[in-house]
Design a protein around this motif. Structure first.
Motif, PDB file in Angstrom:
ATOM      1  N   GLN A   1     178.942  79.613 -49.167  1.00 17.19           N
ATOM      2  CA  GLN A   1     178.651  79.297 -47.646  1.00 17.19           C
ATOM      3  C   GLN A   1     177.767  78.128 -47.948  1.00 17.19           C
ATOM      4  N   GLU A   2     177.521  77.532 -46.566  1.00 19.68           N
ATOM      5  CA  GLU A   2     176.836  76.232 -46.215  1.00 19.68           C
ATOM      6  C   GLU A   2     175.094  76.406 -46.532  1.00 19.68           C
ATOM      7  N   VAL A   3     174.679  75.539 -47.075  1.00 20.30           N
ATOM      8  CA  VAL A   3     173.196  75.301 -46.863  1.00 20.30           C
ATOM      9  C   VAL A   3     172.736  74.782 -45.886  1.00 20.30           C
ATOM     10  N   ASN A   4     171.830  75.549 -45.213  1.00 22.91           N
ATOM     11  CA  ASN A   4     171.128  74.852 -43.855  1.00 22.91           C
ATOM     12  C   ASN A   4     169.964  74.197 -44.434  1.00 22.91           C
ATOM     13  N   ARG A   5     169.098  74.019 -43.484  1.00 21.52           N
ATOM     14  CA  ARG A   5     167.827  73.541 -43.971  1.00 21.52           C
ATOM     15  C   ARG A   5     166.711  74.591 -44.373  1.00 21.52           C
ATOM     16  N   ASP A   6     166.701  75.669 -43.821  1.00 16.62           N
ATOM     17  CA  ASP A   6     165.922  76.853 -44.184  1.00 16.62           C
ATOM     18  C   ASP A   6     166.143  77.157 -45.532  1.00 16.62           C
ATOM     19  N   LEU A   7     167.658  77.305 -46.010  1.00 16.61           N
ATOM     20  CA  LEU A   7     167.918  77.749 -47.200  1.00 16.61           C
ATOM     21  C   LEU A   7     167.826  76.765 -48.122  1.00 16.61           C
TER      22      LEU A   7
ATOM     23  N   ALA B   1     177.705  82.838 -52.872  1.00 16.67           N
ATOM     24  CA  ALA B   1     177.135  84.132 -52.294  1.00 16.67           C
ATOM     25  C   ALA B   1     177.566  85.416 -52.955  1.00 16.67           C
ATOM     26  N   LYS B   2     178.773  84.922 -53.789  1.00 16.93           N
ATOM     27  CA  LYS B   2     179.390  86.045 -54.553  1.00 16.93           C
ATOM     28  C   LYS B   2     180.246  85.758 -55.618  1.00 16.93           C
ATOM     29  N   VAL B   3     180.146  86.113 -56.744  1.00 17.64           N
ATOM     30  CA  VAL B   3     181.033  85.675 -58.046  1.00 17.64           C
ATOM     31  C   VAL B   3     181.765  86.808 -58.404  1.00 17.64           C
ATOM     32  N   LEU B   4     183.223  86.631 -58.134  1.00 20.33           N
ATOM     33  CA  LEU B   4     184.297  87.590 -58.438  1.00 20.33           C
ATOM     34  C   LEU B   4     184.256  88.228 -59.864  1.00 20.33           C
ATOM     35  N   ALA B   5     184.542  89.460 -59.864  1.00 23.51           N
ATOM     36  CA  ALA B   5     184.844  89.870 -61.187  1.00 23.51           C
ATOM     37  C   ALA B   5     186.202  89.085 -61.871  1.00 23.51           C
ATOM     38  N   ASP B   6     186.003  89.097 -63.256  1.00 24.79           N
ATOM     39  CA  ASP B   6     187.294  88.819 -64.080  1.00 24.79           C
ATOM     40  C   ASP B   6     187.609  87.212 -63.462  1.00 24.79           C
TER      41      ASP B   6
ATOM     42  N   SER C   1     160.030  79.663 -46.627  1.00 26.95           N
ATOM     43  CA  SER C   1     161.343  80.464 -46.644  1.00 26.95           C
ATOM     44  C   SER C   1     161.919  80.818 -48.112  1.00 26.95           C
ATOM     45  N   VAL C   2     162.352  81.995 -48.140  1.00 22.58           N
ATOM     46  CA  VAL C   2     163.001  82.509 -49.264  1.00 22.58           C
ATOM     47  C   VAL C   2     164.413  82.760 -49.163  1.00 22.58           C
ATOM     48  N   PRO C   3     165.140  82.930 -50.189  1.00 21.26           N
ATOM     49  CA  PRO C   3     166.653  83.065 -50.063  1.00 21.26           C
ATOM     50  C   PRO C   3     166.707  84.777 -49.947  1.00 21.26           C
ATOM     51  N   MET C   4     167.617  85.407 -49.427  1.00 19.35           N
ATOM     52  CA  MET C   4     167.853  86.702 -49.342  1.00 19.35           C
ATOM     53  C   MET C   4     169.393  86.798 -49.197  1.00 19.35           C
ATOM     54  N   ARG C   5     170.060  87.579 -50.335  1.00 20.10           N
ATOM     55  CA  ARG C   5     171.592  87.641 -50.356  1.00 20.10           C
ATOM     56  C   ARG C   5     171.826  89.192 -49.773  1.00 20.10           C
ATOM     57  N   ILE C   6     172.989  89.051 -48.721  1.00 22.15           N
ATOM     58  CA  ILE C   6     173.280  90.366 -48.222  1.00 22.15           C
ATOM     59  C   ILE C   6     174.692  90.298 -48.418  1.00 22.15           C
ATOM     60  N   VAL C   7     175.328  91.779 -48.178  1.00 15.30           N
ATOM     61  CA  VAL C   7     176.856  91.802 -47.966  1.00 15.30           C
ATOM     62  C   VAL C   7     177.114  92.437 -46.580  1.00 15.30           C
ATOM     63  N   ARG C   8     177.767  91.817 -45.678  1.00 13.62           N
ATOM     64  CA  ARG C   8     177.963  92.282 -44.310  1.00 13.62           C
ATOM     65  C   ARG C   8     179.432  92.411 -44.180  1.00 13.62           C
TER      66      ARG C   8
ATOM     67  N   PRO D   1     179.886  88.638 -48.676  1.00 11.74           N
ATOM     68  CA  PRO D   1     178.550  88.316 -49.072  1.00 11.74           C
ATOM     69  C   PRO D   1     178.091  86.812 -48.096  1.00 11.74           C
ATOM     70  N   LEU D   2     176.782  86.876 -48.165  1.00 16.79           N
ATOM     71  CA  LEU D   2     176.061  85.831 -47.245  1.00 16.79           C
ATOM     72  C   LEU D   2     174.754  85.831 -47.745  1.00 16.79           C
ATOM     73  N   PHE D   3     174.161  84.412 -47.859  1.00 14.35           N
ATOM     74  CA  PHE D   3     172.743  84.180 -47.948  1.00 14.35           C
ATOM     75  C   PHE D   3     172.098  83.771 -46.613  1.00 14.35           C
ATOM     76  N   ILE D   4     170.875  84.462 -46.453  1.00 20.57           N
ATOM     77  CA  ILE D   4     170.058  83.883 -45.287  1.00 20.57           C
ATOM     78  C   ILE D   4     168.797  83.551 -45.593  1.00 20.57           C
ATOM     79  N   ALA D   5     168.098  82.675 -44.905  1.00 18.15           N
ATOM     80  CA  ALA D   5     166.679  82.379 -45.224  1.00 18.15           C
ATOM     81  C   ALA D   5     165.894  83.295 -44.617  1.00 18.15           C
ATOM     82  N   LEU D   6     164.622  83.891 -45.290  1.00 20.74           N
ATOM     83  CA  LEU D   6     163.910  84.889 -44.826  1.00 20.74           C
ATOM     84  C   LEU D   6     162.333  84.325 -44.916  1.00 20.74           C
ATOM     85  N   LYS D   7     161.758  84.210 -43.556  1.00 21.80           N
ATOM     86  CA  LYS D   7     160.348  83.468 -43.725  1.00 21.80           C
ATOM     87  C   LYS D   7     159.479  84.629 -43.174  1.00 21.80           C
TER      88      LYS D   7
END
Length: 467
Positions: free
Chosen positions: A273-279, A294-299, A448-455, A459-465
């Motif tokens: 995913q893209e890296v924005n200013r907060d991330l 955001a995700k590393v696929l198995a195998d 800001s700290v990174p949080m990884r979620i699966v929606r 998978p997706l990273f968001i910036a949490l502050k």
């Protein structure tokens, strides 16, 4: 007297200026004379399975715009030859160009897609049936072959040498008008488009319209530097933005289609995913840049090399990754089995990994509905619950907690919604609800700290502050 002389001098300058400007503009006439014979018109025939009878007059109107009277249309529908002909739908779809004396032609995949028959009309009015040697949807490139003698062949250039602001010219068949010529400049190179992962497009302001697809884009030396492929439009016509497939990419695809009938691409095995200013701030980067894993696929090659969720890929084989869209074309160009150097940012430190690139498989996206059960709220304003095993298996999520309810707070401001699965917080894997709540309690305020979620499986990273 001086005033009259000054006025006459000014008038002379004004009259001369268009001539001076014209002298500075390129003359395309010799280029067009030399290159036009190598450009072809491509039409296809596709069988149409329908019980509806039609005639060639269904789409035509009279000389004053009036529709052909119904009686005539009915008459032609009843004629046996038109009842038979209705099963084939000929369409003049696009353009192409000859790249070899033995009859190989390049065009777009979407020009010949689903065609039962492909016809090529040459500059000397010969019409020949072409075989589809191969077609690649991901790059929108198709390779055709005709049997003919004395074929004019176009010179191929290097799209890697193109500069922004350079003059370019297109020849094609917009709306069926054969060998129409338009010119402009290169607006950008290596432009990423939505849903076009493996092509770094050449953006131009050359007027391209339906029917130009598959035609050549030339530099001032008369060399083909791209295949005109797409336009940005709200009206169906040209609006100043056109996009061409770089000839370097197209010829690599053509050689693979000619040799094996399909295209083999490199594969890393990550969702990015893209890296924005907060991330960027949360990962310790000085500016928004790179591709966030955001995700590393198995195998996958990424898993084997040690890449992790939360790594930010900053360069690949010495090519800077400014945007996340820069990465897929770089990976795709590497032959499966070859090694690549990947520079990443991890835990605030830059490091390099060696990755053996794999072969890109065909994969389908997965989506599922979420079943949840509630638990206690925390200082983020979230109610979370244990991750159900069925979702863990379906989305390949090893651990995490699922969001049951979102109240006012940092979680809501970060964009969390009910059903999100939180798998990582501030660089640490989330295993249980208790451990997640401890991580929440340790979060710093004002940063800001990174949080990884699966929606819904993605998978997706968001910036949490925390305020």
């Amino acid at each position: 007297m001086k005033s009259i002389k000054f006025s006459l001098g000014l008038l002379f300058v004004l009259m001369l200026s268009p001539l001076v400007n014209a002298a500075n503009l390129p003359d395309f006439t010799r280029l067009v004379e030399r290159a036009s014979p190598g450009v072809v018109n491509i039409s296809t025939v596709q069988k149409v399975d329908t019980d509806e009878r039609s005639s060639p007059f269904d789409q035509f109107h009279g000389p004053n715009g009036e529709q052909i009277p119904e009686i005539f249309r009915h008459f032609f529908r009843e004629m046996p030859q038109f009842r038979e002909r209705r099963r084939e739908a000929p369409q003049s779809l696009g353009s192409g160009f000859i790249i070899s004396e033995d009859g190989y032609i390049l065009t777009n995949h979407h020009v010949v897609k689903d065609a039962d028959q492909v016809m090529v009309r040459l500059n000397d009015r010969r019409e020949l049936e072409a075989d589809i040697i191969g077609s690649d949807e991901r790059t929108d490139v198709a390779l055709l072959k005709i049997e003919a003698d004395d074929l004019p062949v176009l010179d191929l250039g290097r799209s890697a040498d193109l500069k922004v602001g350079e003059w370019v010219l297109a020849i094609g068949s917009p709306f069926g008008f054969d060998h129409s010529v338009t010119a402009g400049i290169v607006s950008a190179t290596e432009r990423a488009l939505a849903n076009e992962t493996y092509v770094p497009f050449i953006q131009t302001d050359v007027a391209i319209n339906p029917g130009n697809s598959g035609g050549p884009l030339f530099n001032l030396d008369g060399e083909v530097v791209g295949i005109n492929s797409q336009i940005y439009t709200r009206s169906g016509g040209f609006m100043g933005l056109s996009f061409a497939i770089p000839i370097d990419v197209a010829m690599d695809v053509a050689e693979q289609l000619k040799g094996r009938g399909f295209v083999e691409r490199g594969w890393l095995g990550v969702v990015i995913q893209e890296v924005n200013r907060d991330l960027a701030e949360s990962f310790g980067l000085s500016k928004p840049a790179g591709a966030l894993v955001a995700k590393v696929l198995a195998d996958s090659p990424a898993r084997a090399s040690g890449l992790r969720e939360g790594d930010v890929i900053l360069s690949f084989n010495d090519h800077d990754v400014e945007l996340s869209s820069d990465l897929p074309p770089l990976v795709g160009r590497v032959k499966p089995g070859e090694s690549a150097e990947v520079d990443i940012m991890r835990d605030g430190r830059r490091q390099t990994l060696d990755v053996t690139i794999g072969r890109l498989p065909d994969e389908e996206a997965q989506e599922a509905d979420v079943q949840r059960q509630p638990a206690d709220s925390n200082r983020l304003g979230l109610t979370v619950a244990p991750l159900p095993q069925e979702l863990s298996d379906k989305w390949q999520v090893r651990s995490g907690v699922i969001v049951e309810q979102v109240r006012e707070g940092a979680g809501a401001r970060a964009g969390l919604v009910r059903g999100d699965v939180i798998t990582m917080l501030n660089g640490k894997q989330v295993e249980t609800i208790d451990q997640f709540n401890r991580l929440v309690d340790e979060l710093p305020e004002g940063r800001s700290v990174p949080m990884r979620i699966v929606r819904r499986g993605s998978p997706l990273f968001i910036a949490l502050k925390m305020k």
